[in-house]
Design a protein around this motif. Structure first.
Motif, PDB file in Angstrom:
ATOM      1  N   THR A   1       0.725  -1.215   0.068  1.00 28.33           N
ATOM      2  CA  THR A   1       0.052   0.080   0.301  1.00 28.33           C
ATOM      3  C   THR A   1       0.676   1.245   0.047  1.00 28.33           C
ATOM      4  O   THR A   1       0.342   2.596  -0.254  1.00 28.33           O
ATOM      5  N   ILE A   2       1.567   1.133   0.900  1.00 29.34           N
ATOM      6  CA  ILE A   2       2.901   2.528   1.068  1.00 29.34           C
ATOM      7  C   ILE A   2       3.799   1.812   0.204  1.00 29.34           C
ATOM      8  O   ILE A   2       4.459   3.090  -0.264  1.00 29.34           O
ATOM      9  N   PHE A   3       4.794   0.906   0.128  1.00 33.05           N
ATOM     10  CA  PHE A   3       6.076   1.351  -0.143  1.00 33.05           C
ATOM     11  C   PHE A   3       6.125   0.922  -1.215  1.00 33.05           C
ATOM     12  O   PHE A   3       7.044   1.159  -2.371  1.00 33.05           O
ATOM     13  N   VAL A   4       5.623  -0.049  -2.065  1.00 37.88           N
ATOM     14  CA  VAL A   4       5.996  -0.502  -3.060  1.00 37.88           C
ATOM     15  C   VAL A   4       4.201   0.309  -4.362  1.00 37.88           C
ATOM     16  O   VAL A   4       2.870  -0.264  -4.239  1.00 37.88           O
ATOM     17  N   LEU A   5       4.113   0.633  -5.097  1.00 37.40           N
ATOM     18  CA  LEU A   5       3.194   2.064  -5.693  1.00 37.40           C
ATOM     19  C   LEU A   5       2.957   1.249  -7.343  1.00 37.40           C
ATOM     20  O   LEU A   5       2.588   1.604  -8.115  1.00 37.40           O
ATOM     21  N   LYS A   6       4.015  -0.061  -8.134  1.00 35.41           N
ATOM     22  CA  LYS A   6       4.101  -0.598  -8.979  1.00 35.41           C
ATOM     23  C   LYS A   6       3.031  -1.043  -9.997  1.00 35.41           C
ATOM     24  O   LYS A   6       2.077  -0.152 -10.750  1.00 35.41           O
ATOM     25  N   ASP A   7       1.588  -1.273  -9.118  1.00 35.52           N
ATOM     26  CA  ASP A   7       0.427  -1.583  -9.594  1.00 35.52           C
ATOM     27  C   ASP A   7      -0.544  -0.935  -9.074  1.00 35.52           C
ATOM     28  O   ASP A   7      -1.869  -0.246 -10.267  1.00 35.52           O
ATOM     29  N   LEU A   8      -0.469   0.124  -8.705  1.00 38.22           N
ATOM     30  CA  LEU A   8      -1.095   1.535  -8.400  1.00 38.22           C
ATOM     31  C   LEU A   8      -0.663   2.462  -9.385  1.00 38.22           C
ATOM     32  O   LEU A   8      -1.706   3.186  -9.979  1.00 38.22           O
ATOM     33  N   GLN A   9       0.437   2.509  -9.873  1.00 37.26           N
ATOM     34  CA  GLN A   9       1.487   3.750 -11.520  1.00 37.26           C
ATOM     35  C   GLN A   9       0.129   3.030 -12.493  1.00 37.26           C
ATOM     36  O   GLN A   9      -0.206   3.430 -13.491  1.00 37.26           O
ATOM     37  N   LEU A  10       0.198   1.453 -13.044  1.00 37.87           N
ATOM     38  CA  LEU A  10      -0.396   0.967 -14.214  1.00 37.87           C
ATOM     39  C   LEU A  10      -1.906   1.033 -13.837  1.00 37.87           C
ATOM     40  O   LEU A  10      -2.342   1.137 -14.703  1.00 37.87           O
ATOM     41  N   PHE A  11      -2.094   1.221 -12.904  1.00 39.10           N
ATOM     42  CA  PHE A  11      -4.326   1.059 -12.489  1.00 39.10           C
ATOM     43  C   PHE A  11      -4.534   2.968 -13.084  1.00 39.10           C
ATOM     44  O   PHE A  11      -5.051   2.722 -13.909  1.00 39.10           O
ATOM     45  N   LEU A  12      -3.074   3.575 -12.315  1.00 36.82           N
ATOM     46  CA  LEU A  12      -3.301   5.237 -12.792  1.00 36.82           C
ATOM     47  C   LEU A  12      -3.392   5.420 -14.552  1.00 36.82           C
ATOM     48  O   LEU A  12      -3.605   6.061 -15.478  1.00 36.82           O
ATOM     49  N   GLU A  13      -1.797   4.118 -15.416  1.00 36.23           N
ATOM     50  CA  GLU A  13      -2.017   4.845 -16.768  1.00 36.23           C
ATOM     51  C   GLU A  13      -3.513   3.696 -17.537  1.00 36.23           C
ATOM     52  O   GLU A  13      -3.043   4.159 -18.505  1.00 36.23           O
ATOM     53  N   ALA A  14      -3.505   2.583 -17.050  1.00 28.42           N
ATOM     54  CA  ALA A  14      -5.165   2.321 -17.309  1.00 28.42           C
ATOM     55  C   ALA A  14      -6.283   3.778 -17.783  1.00 28.42           C
ATOM     56  O   ALA A  14      -7.077   3.534 -18.570  1.00 28.42           O
TER      57      ALA A  14
ATOM     58  N   ARG B   1      -8.978  -5.051 -16.234  1.00 32.12           N
ATOM     59  CA  ARG B   1      -7.233  -5.027 -16.453  1.00 32.12           C
ATOM     60  C   ARG B   1      -6.834  -3.802 -14.795  1.00 32.12           C
ATOM     61  O   ARG B   1      -6.530  -4.219 -14.022  1.00 32.12           O
ATOM     62  N   ALA B   2      -7.756  -2.759 -14.798  1.00 30.74           N
ATOM     63  CA  ALA B   2      -7.380  -1.613 -13.720  1.00 30.74           C
ATOM     64  C   ALA B   2      -8.137  -2.311 -12.500  1.00 30.74           C
ATOM     65  O   ALA B   2      -7.001  -2.298 -11.481  1.00 30.74           O
TER      66      ALA B   2
END
Length: 291
Positions: free
Chosen positions: A17-30, A162-163
């Motif tokens: 939730t706080i330290f690894v933002l890879k999935d969140l970044q891909l979500f925002l890109e989607a 996917r998002a």
């Protein structure tokens, strides 16, 4: 210690939730890709909902912190200051992340609504108007989206699916701990009325998360229903080629559902379960008191 619950210390470190933002970044890109494809522009209504949630959360947290100060007055001064700092830090962080979850889920739901409006807009002019009105209902000519080509609908739908998956991967463990904490708040708050603000805060957060996830799932299911109904319309040469990929994709893809790392399904049944657990707890307490 009731107010400084152990989950408040563990909660901020949940999963990525706080330290690894890879999935969140891909979500925002989607979402950004989707917005570019359909030329989507945010509406004032969405901003007002986010502002309302933020204001209510701030008011409840402020009330909770003020009551926490009174509650902690029974402890020595050094301990009281430390406990209040921990409570304010983790409580505030909890509110911010839960508000973020609710807002992102509602953003996803709004884009599913855009796809549904696009399906209706594309289908209605190319079929029997009376039959389509009966089958599809009233067509909302949404000004927020330009005419989206039928051949691109399945691309936009796949991006949103996917998002949703990325969002669940990012907040999965966080939701498990939040729901667990909310259930404990309901059970404890049903017996200890002095911590009513604590109960109200957790109940509001749980209801906001559950209802936003449920509304998004409903909108995604509406996409499936609309595509199936559009496929039954006759006299639609414009739709025959373009709608086929979306129809196949919708029928073969797994129905959208929000799960907390596979342990819990975030839907309206969760609120019913919380109420049942609370009532069961009170009944057991009443029986023990009578004995």
């Amino acid at each position: 210690m009731t107010l400084v619950n152990y989950s408040r210390v563990l909660w901020p470190f949940a999963c990525s939730t706080i330290f690894v933002l890879k999935d969140l970044q891909l979500f925002l890109e989607a979402l950004e890709y989707f917005d570019g494809s359909v030329q989507y522009k945010k509406q004032k209504r969405g901003k007002l909902v986010g502002l309302l949630l933020c204001c209510v959360s701030i008011v409840l947290r402020a009330a909770e912190f003020s009551f926490a100060t009174i509650y902690l007055s029974r402890y020595p001064e050094n301990t009281r200051v430390l406990l209040w700092i921990l409570y304010a830090l983790f409580g505030g962080l909890e509110s911010l992340v839960l508000l973020q979850i609710t807002t992102l889920v509602l953003e996803l739901r709004e884009r599913f609504r855009v796809i549904n409006d696009s399906i209706l807009t594309a289908a209605s002019p190319h079929s029997d108007k009376h039959f389509s009105r009966i089958l599809l209902g009233t067509v909302r000519q949404a000004a927020l989206v330009s005419h989206l080509g039928v051949d691109r609908l399945h691309h936009a739908h796949a991006v949103l699916q996917r998002a949703a998956q990325l969002l669940q991967q990012h907040f999965g463990v966080t939701l498990v701990l939040h729901v667990t904490t909310a259930f404990s708040a309901l059970i404890y708050g049903a017996y200890e009325f002095l911590v009513a603000t604590w109960l109200t805060s957790h109940l509001l957060n749980l209801v906001a998360v559950v209802l936003s996830c449920s509304a998004t799932v409903d909108e995604a299911e509406r996409t499936r229903d609309l595509v199936v109904r559009v496929a039954t319309l006759q006299g639609r040469p414009f739709l025959s080629a373009g709608m086929a990929p979306l129809l196949m994709q919708v029928l073969t893809s797994r129905p959208l559902s929000f799960k907390a790392t596979g342990f819990l399904t975030i839907d309206r049944h969760l609120l019913v379960s919380a109420r049942c657990f609370t009532i069961t707890y009170l009944v057991i307490l009443a029986q023990m008191s009578l004995n």
